[in-house]
Design a protein around this motif. Structure first.
Motif, PDB file in Angstrom:
ATOM      1  N   THR A 142     -21.840  43.343 104.293  1.00  0.00           N
ATOM      2  CA  THR A 142     -22.848  44.163 104.973  1.00  0.00           C
ATOM      3  C   THR A 142     -23.320  45.337 104.127  1.00  0.00           C
ATOM      4  N   ALA A 143     -22.935  45.374 102.841  1.00  0.00           N
ATOM      5  CA  ALA A 143     -23.257  46.535 102.006  1.00  0.00           C
ATOM      6  C   ALA A 143     -24.757  46.791 101.919  1.00  0.00           C
ATOM      7  N   SER A 144     -25.567  45.719 101.903  1.00  0.00           N
ATOM      8  CA  SER A 144     -27.024  45.873 101.748  1.00  0.00           C
ATOM      9  C   SER A 144     -27.783  45.570 103.039  1.00  0.00           C
TER      10      SER A 144
ATOM     11  N   ILE B 115     -15.832  31.323  99.081  1.00  0.00           N
ATOM     12  CA  ILE B 115     -16.029  32.753  98.835  1.00  0.00           C
ATOM     13  C   ILE B 115     -17.514  33.065  98.721  1.00  0.00           C
ATOM     14  N   ILE B 116     -17.923  34.135  99.391  1.00  0.00           N
ATOM     15  CA  ILE B 116     -19.296  34.636  99.295  1.00  0.00           C
ATOM     16  C   ILE B 116     -19.224  36.002  98.627  1.00  0.00           C
ATOM     17  N   HIS B 117     -19.745  36.083  97.413  1.00  0.00           N
ATOM     18  CA  HIS B 117     -19.667  37.318  96.641  1.00  0.00           C
ATOM     19  C   HIS B 117     -20.711  38.318  97.115  1.00  0.00           C
ATOM     20  N   GLN B 118     -20.501  39.586  96.730  1.00  0.00           N
ATOM     21  CA  GLN B 118     -21.439  40.641  97.101  1.00  0.00           C
ATOM     22  C   GLN B 118     -22.831  40.353  96.548  1.00  0.00           C
ATOM     23  N   GLU B 119     -22.903  39.836  95.312  1.00  0.00           N
ATOM     24  CA  GLU B 119     -24.187  39.412  94.757  1.00  0.00           C
ATOM     25  C   GLU B 119     -24.407  37.961  95.161  1.00  0.00           C
TER      26      GLU B 119
ATOM     27  N   GLN C  52     -30.750  36.097 104.050  1.00  0.00           N
ATOM     28  CA  GLN C  52     -30.157  35.434 102.885  1.00  0.00           C
ATOM     29  C   GLN C  52     -28.635  35.373 103.017  1.00  0.00           C
ATOM     30  N   GLN C  53     -28.051  36.435 103.566  1.00  0.00           N
ATOM     31  CA  GLN C  53     -26.604  36.428 103.791  1.00  0.00           C
ATOM     32  C   GLN C  53     -26.216  35.312 104.760  1.00  0.00           C
ATOM     33  N   MET C  54     -27.030  35.109 105.780  1.00  0.00           N
ATOM     34  CA  MET C  54     -26.756  34.050 106.756  1.00  0.00           C
ATOM     35  C   MET C  54     -26.912  32.665 106.118  1.00  0.00           C
ATOM     36  N   VAL C  55     -27.850  32.530 105.180  1.00  0.00           N
ATOM     37  CA  VAL C  55     -27.994  31.258 104.470  1.00  0.00           C
ATOM     38  C   VAL C  55     -26.741  30.974 103.646  1.00  0.00           C
ATOM     39  N   GLU C  56     -26.176  32.000 103.024  1.00  0.00           N
ATOM     40  CA  GLU C  56     -24.920  31.825 102.285  1.00  0.00           C
ATOM     41  C   GLU C  56     -23.817  31.321 103.213  1.00  0.00           C
ATOM     42  N   ILE C  57     -23.761  31.863 104.430  1.00  0.00           N
ATOM     43  CA  ILE C  57     -22.729  31.426 105.381  1.00  0.00           C
ATOM     44  C   ILE C  57     -23.006  29.993 105.834  1.00  0.00           C
ATOM     45  N   ALA C  58     -24.279  29.666 106.039  1.00  0.00           N
ATOM     46  CA  ALA C  58     -24.635  28.285 106.395  1.00  0.00           C
ATOM     47  C   ALA C  58     -24.205  27.329 105.281  1.00  0.00           C
TER      48      ALA C  58
END
Length: 511
Positions: A170-172, A85-89, A148-154
């Motif tokens: 994609t909120a931010s 899970i990748i949270h919004q924060e 940073q979002q892509m790092v979370e997915i990595a």
């Protein structure tokens, strides 16, 4: 096709409050499954049940994954099976490198010692998969939000993900970064990786989702197949809010008066880089009863401009003059800006707009303690009455005003932030991304509040990255690019095409 995941009869309670009531959800292998609903519908709670944040025994119902019933004790149990899970924060450590963040808990080792060569080689491979060219030792703090979002997915890929859960990913993000993330999800689908996508952006959901499950008030309303050609945004909204929204934006007839606030030749330098101008010789005004939108791409200087006006809370070497009702005013501190009648609702409500650990009552009164005090002593009864008044006026959904603000849904948190600034009785209200991460029903209520403020004679400024929103609620739109205003349109002559042309050509102004 057998389901990868089946959640059946999920029920979750917090004391006397039922957050989930007999929720069902199934996900097929390699499917992008969207979960939508109003703020407070139970989406994030359901994902926390699935990922083990709420462990087995704290809820009722069954979770079957990969053909077996699962009893997750914590998030480590679910991650071991490839549920990430990748949270919004985002859960990244800013002052650590990309490689350190990705392998913080599961670094390759050799003879019991972290194998840095293997870490860097694997990091480079994972970054290529998510479309990043940064070096593994790049600090996360030096990356934009999209990267940073892509790092979370990595990081999820490093854990051999089979089911990826993304909560408002994609909120931010700006439009380009959002599209890159959606394209990546489609690539994962082709590789057999399933995704659960929680989002309020229905246009994005329709672009990538195979099926959509609608939650409302903690219940499953319907699961729709996007491949039958009959799923429309209005139909999704109707199921989410249990009512028809004749328009996404309430009708409004403005009553615009004289100029209430203006700035002249306003310039702002970057707080850490002297000489680097973030706002350049801006002239701007708003009239009583007017809703003025500020459009622009990410990095255009919109937030920097707004924060610099609000007590110089951004920037250095700020020059220019500000006038309220024709009288020059001092905006040199936040306190002075509030005293002359300005209020600023930040785009980051969680970190800058609210004290999340405090209750609604204390947050509402925070910007105007004098309004609840007698002889500099806070009147608890008056504070309670004010909070209760705004709870009813703003339709804040909560158990009572003593509820911790951090436990409210995003839409209700935003209403608390608005209540705080309305209680300060401003003449000019600046709203920075006021509906970010908020569902369509709550958005409609926020729009009605904005219009009511304008109708009461206030000047309202709205900064938004959603052009349809600006076109739907504003009376005039100013366009910003590279720290300057490059276009201005009365709403009757504004369009997305003209706004974008103004940004690209840096100079179409309609009076």
């Amino acid at each position: 096709m057998n389901n990868l995941l089946e959640m059946r009869g999920i029920r979750k309670r917090f004391g006397s409050v039922t957050a989930l009531s007999n929720v069902d959800l199934s996900v097929r292998p390699g499917e992008i499954h969207a979960v939508v609903g109003e703020n407070g519908a139970g989406k994030s709670t359901l994902m926390k049940v699935l990922s083990g944040v709420y462990p087995h025994g704290s809820y009722e119902g069954t979770i079957t994954y990969d053909g077996q019933e699962r009893h997750f004790r914590d998030i480590n149990d679910s991650e071991a099976l490839g549920i990430i899970i990748i949270h919004q924060e985002l859960a990244l450590i800013p002052l650590m490198s990309i490689a350190e963040n990705i392998f913080l808990a599961n670094a390759p080792r050799r003879f019991g010692v972290i194998d840095r060569g293997a870490v860097y080689a694997r990091t480079r491979e994972l970054l290529r998969k998510v479309g990043l060219s940064e070096l593994p030792d790049t600090l996360v703090t030096d990356l934009g939000v999209g990267k940073q979002q892509m790092v979370e997915i990595a990081k999820a890929l490093a854990k051999e993900v089979r089911l990826l859960i993304l909560d408002e990913p994609t909120a931010s993000l700006n439009e380009r970064d959002s599209q890159a993330l959606l394209d990546l999800l489609k690539e994962f689908r082709s590789q057999g990786i399933a995704s659960i996508l929680i989002s309020h952006k229905l246009n994005e959901i329709k672009q990538v989702a195979d099926r959509i499950t609608v939650l409302r008030d903690g219940r499953t309303i319907e699961t729709m197949d996007c491949h039958d050609g009959r799923v429309e945004e209005d139909d999704i909204i109707r199921k989410m809010v249990d009512r028809d929204l004749d328009s996404r934006y309430p009708t409004h007839v403005p009553q615009i008066g004289e100029t209430i606030f203006r700035v002249e030749d306003w310039s702002v330098e970057h707080p850490l880089h002297p000489g680097r101008k973030m706002v350049r010789n801006v002239n701007f005004h708003v009239r009583r009863g007017e809703i003025v939108g500020i459009a622009g791409l990410m990095g255009a200087g919109r937030t920097e401009f707004a924060m610099s006006i609000f007590g110089r809370s951004y920037g250095r070497n700020i020059t220019g003059r500000a006038y309220l009702d024709g009288r020059e005013v001092d905006l040199s501190t936040v306190g002075r800006a509030i005293d002359v009648g300005l209020a600023y609702v930040t785009e980051d409500r969680k970190h800058l707009g609210l004290l999340l650990g405090e209750d609604i009552r204390k947050n509402v009164s925070l910007a105007n303690l004098e309004g609840i005090s007698s002889a500099k002593v806070i009147d608890d009864l008056r504070e309670l009455q004010v909070a209760e008044g705004y709870r009813g006026q703003m339709r804040i959904r909560c158990s009572n005003v003593y509820q911790e603000s951090g436990k409210l849904s995003g839409g209700n948190q935003q209403k608390v932030v608005l209540s705080k600034w309305l209680f300060s009785d401003p003449e000019v209200l600046i709203l920075d991304e006021p509906t970010r991460g908020i569902d369509v029903g709550a958005k409609y209520e926020i729009y009605q509040i904005i219009q009511a403020l304008a109708d009461s004679g206030k000047g309202v400024v709205v900064i938004s990255s959603e052009m349809p929103e600006l076109l739907g609620i504003c009376d005039r739109i100013c366009v910003m690019n590279e720290g300057s205003f490059v276009g201005e349109f009365p709403i009757a002559e504004a369009s997305q095409e003209r706004i974008m042309r103004s940004i690209m050509n840096k100079g179409e102004r309609v009076q």
